[in-house]
Design a protein around this motif. Structure first.
Motif: not given
Ligand SMILES: Cc1cc2nc3c(=O)[nH]c(=O)nc-3n(C[C@H](O)[C@H](O)[C@H](O)COP(=O)(O)OP(=O)(O)OC[C@H]3O[C@@H](n4cnc5c(N)ncnc54)[C@H](O)[C@@H]3O)c2cc1C
Ligand code: FES
Length: 281
Positions: A140-153
Motif C-alpha cells: 500500500r505505501e508504494e502507491f499514491g491515492r487508490l480509487n476503485i470504481v465499479q459499475g454494474v447494470k
C-alpha cells in the motif's frame, strides 16, 4: 513461459488446492502444478492470463488474480458462461486440470509506483483488475491515492461485497460503486458509473488509470480522463477476445496489426487509440 525449459504450447498438470464459491455462477480455483520443478519455475505479472484445460472438453483463457510473490498458489476466478466453464464448475478440491502460461502483457505496476491509481470496472468482468487491487493492497505505501470504481447494470450483478468493504478500509483508498438500475436496499449510487467521476481524487500529471469491462464503457472512461488532462499514455485497458493458441500464431485474437494474447491483453490507450475508437474492430 517464465523459464526457457517449459514449452508454451504444452499444458502441465495442476491440482485444485481449494475451490471457493464466490457467487451463484462464479467460483475461484486455487491451483498448483503437480510437478514441483514447474511450480518453482512459474512466474507471472498482474494482468497476465493462463490457458486452463478441462481434459476432454476444451481450453480457455483465464486471468490470474493471486499475488505474484506467492509462488505456491495460482488463483483464477471463473464465471460460468458456456461449455468449458460449466464443466469446470463441477470440479472439486483434489481434481486436476491442464495449465499453460502465463501469457500476455500485464498491468504497468512497477511504472505506477508512487502514482495515484484509478481502477475502473464495469459489467461482470472485473477479474483482470482484482489482481491490481490485490497487488496494491500488499504494497500500500508504494502507491499514491487508490480509487476503485465499479459499475454494474443491475444491483444483483454486484458481487464480493465483503472484498469491497475490505478495500474501503485500506488507507488512502476510495471505493465508488454504481448500478444503472437500483433496487430499494442498494446503498450506493444509481446511474452510469461515469457520474461518480467528479468524486475521484487524483493528480492528472501523476496517475495510472487501469480499466476492464465492456468496450463501450472503457471508451467513455477514456474520453472523460482525456477531458480531465490525463495523457493517453497513462490510460490502460484490458481487452478480451476469443483465444486459442495464446502465443500469436492462430490469429483468433487479432486486433488490427496486434494480437491480444501476445501484445495485450493490457494495452496503453495511446498504442490502440485508432483501433479502439473504431467500433466493431
Ligand atoms: C485474456 C482473457 C482473460 C480472461 N479472464 C477471465 C477470467 O478471469 N474469468 C472468466 O470467467 N473469464 C475470463 N475470460 C473469458 C473466458 O475466456 C471465457 O468466458 C471462456 O472462454 C468461455 O468458455 P466457455 O466454453 O465456457 O464458453 P463458450 O461456450 O465458448 O461461450 C459462451 C459465450 O461466451 C462468449 N465468449 C467466449 N469466450 C469469449 C471471450 N474471450 N470474449 C468474449 N466472449 C466470449 C461466446 O461467444 C458465447 O456467447 C478471459 C478471456 C480472455 C481473452
Ligand atoms: S490466440 Fe492465437 S493469435 Fe492470439
Amino acid at each position: 513461459m517464465a523459464k526457457q525449459d517449459i514449452s508454451p504450447y504444452k499444458p502441465h498438470e495442476a491440482i485444485i488446492l481449494d475451490r471457493i464459491q464466490e457467487a451463484p455462477n462464479l467460483f475461484t480455483l486455487q491451483l498448483k502444478f503437480t510437478d514441483p520443478k514447474i511450480q518453482d519455475a512459474y512466474e507471472f505479472e498482474p494482468g497476465q492470463f493462463n490457458m486452463l484445460y478441462l481434459y476432454g472438453v476444451g481450453e480457455i483463457a483465464i486471468s490470474i488474480v493471486s499475488d505474484p510473490v506467492d509462488s505456491n498458489i495460482i488463483d483464477h476466478t471463473i464465471r460460468v458462461v458456456g461449455r468449458v466453464t460449466r464443466g469446470m464448475d463441477n470440479l472439486k478440491t483434489g481434481d486436476r486440470i491442464g495449465l499453460r502460461g502465463p501469457y500476455g502483457r500485464g498491468w504497468p505496476m512497477i511504472e505506477s509506483k508512487q502514482k495515484d491509481v484509478i481502477v475502473v470496472t464495469g459489467g461482470l468482468g472485473c477479474a483482470p483488475v482484482v489482481s491490481v487491487i490485490n497487488y496494491i493492497e500488499q504494497r500500500r505505501e508504494e502507491f499514491g491515492r487508490l480509487n476503485i470504481v465499479q459499475g454494474v447494470k443491475h444491483t444483483a450483478d454486484f458481487i464480493w461485497k465483503d472484498r469491497y468493504d475490505r478495500w474501503h478500509e485500506m488507507p488512502n483508498t476510495k471505493v465508488l460503486l454504481a448500478a444503472d438500475v437500483g433496487e430499494a436496499m442498494w446503498p450506493w449510487h444509481v446511474g452510469p458509473v461515469t457520474t461518480l467521476f467528479d468524486q475521484l481524487e487524483f493528480d492528472p500529471d501523476n496517475v495510472s488509470v487501469m480499466m476492464c469491462g465492456p468496450e463501450g464503457m472503457m471508451r467513455v472512461v477514456c474520453d472523460h480522463m482525456l477531458d480531465n488532462r490525463v495523457p493517453a499514455s497513462q490510460l490502460f485497458l484490458s481487452m478480451e477476445r476469443n483465444m486459442q493458441c495464446a502465443v500469436g500464431h492462430c490469429g483468433h485474437c487479432q486486433y488490427g496489426s496486434k494480437f491480444i494474447c501476445k501484445d495485450g491483453p493490457v494495452f496503453s490507450y495511446e498504442k490502440v487509440r485508432n483501433l479502439f475508437e473504431t467500433k466493431g474492430f
